[in-house]
Design a protein around this motif. Structure first.
Motif, short mmCIF file in Angstrom:
data_model
loop_
_atom_site.label_atom_id
_atom_site.label_comp_id
_atom_site.label_asym_id
_atom_site.label_seq_id
_atom_site.Cartn_x
_atom_site.Cartn_y
_atom_site.Cartn_z
N PRO A 9 -40.38 9.55 -12.00
CA PRO A 9 -40.83 10.02 -10.69
C PRO A 9 -39.64 10.10 -9.74
O PRO A 9 -38.73 9.28 -9.79
N ASP A 10 -39.67 11.09 -8.89
CA ASP A 10 -38.63 11.21 -7.87
C ASP A 10 -39.22 11.85 -6.62
O ASP A 10 -40.28 12.45 -6.66
N THR A 11 -38.52 11.64 -5.54
CA THR A 11 -38.93 12.22 -4.26
C THR A 11 -37.72 12.94 -3.66
O THR A 11 -36.61 12.40 -3.67
N VAL A 12 -37.96 14.13 -3.16
CA VAL A 12 -36.91 14.92 -2.52
C VAL A 12 -37.11 14.85 -1.01
O VAL A 12 -38.22 15.05 -0.51
N LEU A 27 -34.28 11.01 -4.60
CA LEU A 27 -34.39 9.61 -5.01
C LEU A 27 -35.21 9.52 -6.28
O LEU A 27 -36.40 9.84 -6.28
N ARG A 28 -34.57 9.08 -7.37
CA ARG A 28 -35.28 8.82 -8.62
C ARG A 28 -35.79 7.39 -8.56
O ARG A 28 -35.01 6.47 -8.31
N HIS A 29 -37.06 7.19 -8.77
CA HIS A 29 -37.70 5.91 -8.51
C HIS A 29 -37.30 4.82 -9.50
O HIS A 29 -37.43 3.63 -9.19
N TYR A 44 -27.34 13.89 -3.79
CA TYR A 44 -27.44 14.50 -2.46
C TYR A 44 -26.41 15.61 -2.30
O TYR A 44 -25.42 15.66 -3.02
N GLY A 45 -26.69 16.47 -1.36
CA GLY A 45 -25.78 17.55 -1.01
C GLY A 45 -25.95 17.91 0.45
O GLY A 45 -27.06 17.88 0.97
#
Length: 114
Positions: A9-12, A27-29, A44-45
């Motif tokens: 799971p990840d959140t952008v 963010l990869r959980h 990040y960029g």
């Protein structure tokens, strides 16, 4: 839910100012074996227009507060290309240390406990 094997799971998160996109943070959980030895928890960029103005450092600082509530590991894993010293400095400003390196990249860690 129902992620394929090897996916996590990840959140952008999007960083913006005055209605303009400044950058993106992922963010990869949690980590897989591949992420442990590669990209890590956070990528990040920052848009070229906003580089060198402190946005990456502030965005990473904000993301670390979220990560402290989500990530089960004791440290945040990141990587950075050796020719990107600005990004390495962003990570160091947020408490990172160089854990190890290879020919092309530094692999950094940021302790989650303060």
């Amino acid at each position: 839910m129902n992620l394929p094997e090897g996916f996590v799971p990840d959140t952008v998160y999007l960083l913006e100012t005055e209605g303009e996109y400044v950058g993106i943070f992922n963010l990869r959980h949690r980590l897989t074996e591949g992420l442990i030895h590669g990209a890590g928890h956070i990528g990040y960029g920052i848009s070229p227009k906003y580089r060198g103005k402190g946005y990456a450092a502030k965005g990473l600082e904000m993301l670390l507060e979220i990560a402290r509530k989500i990530v089960p590991e004791e440290e945040i894993y990141l990587s950075v290309h050796k020719d990107n010293l600005a990004s390495l400095n962003v990570q160091k400003k947020n408490g990172a240390y160089i854990h190890h390196e290879n020919e092309a990249e530094y692999f950094t860690r940021i302790p989650l406990k303060r």
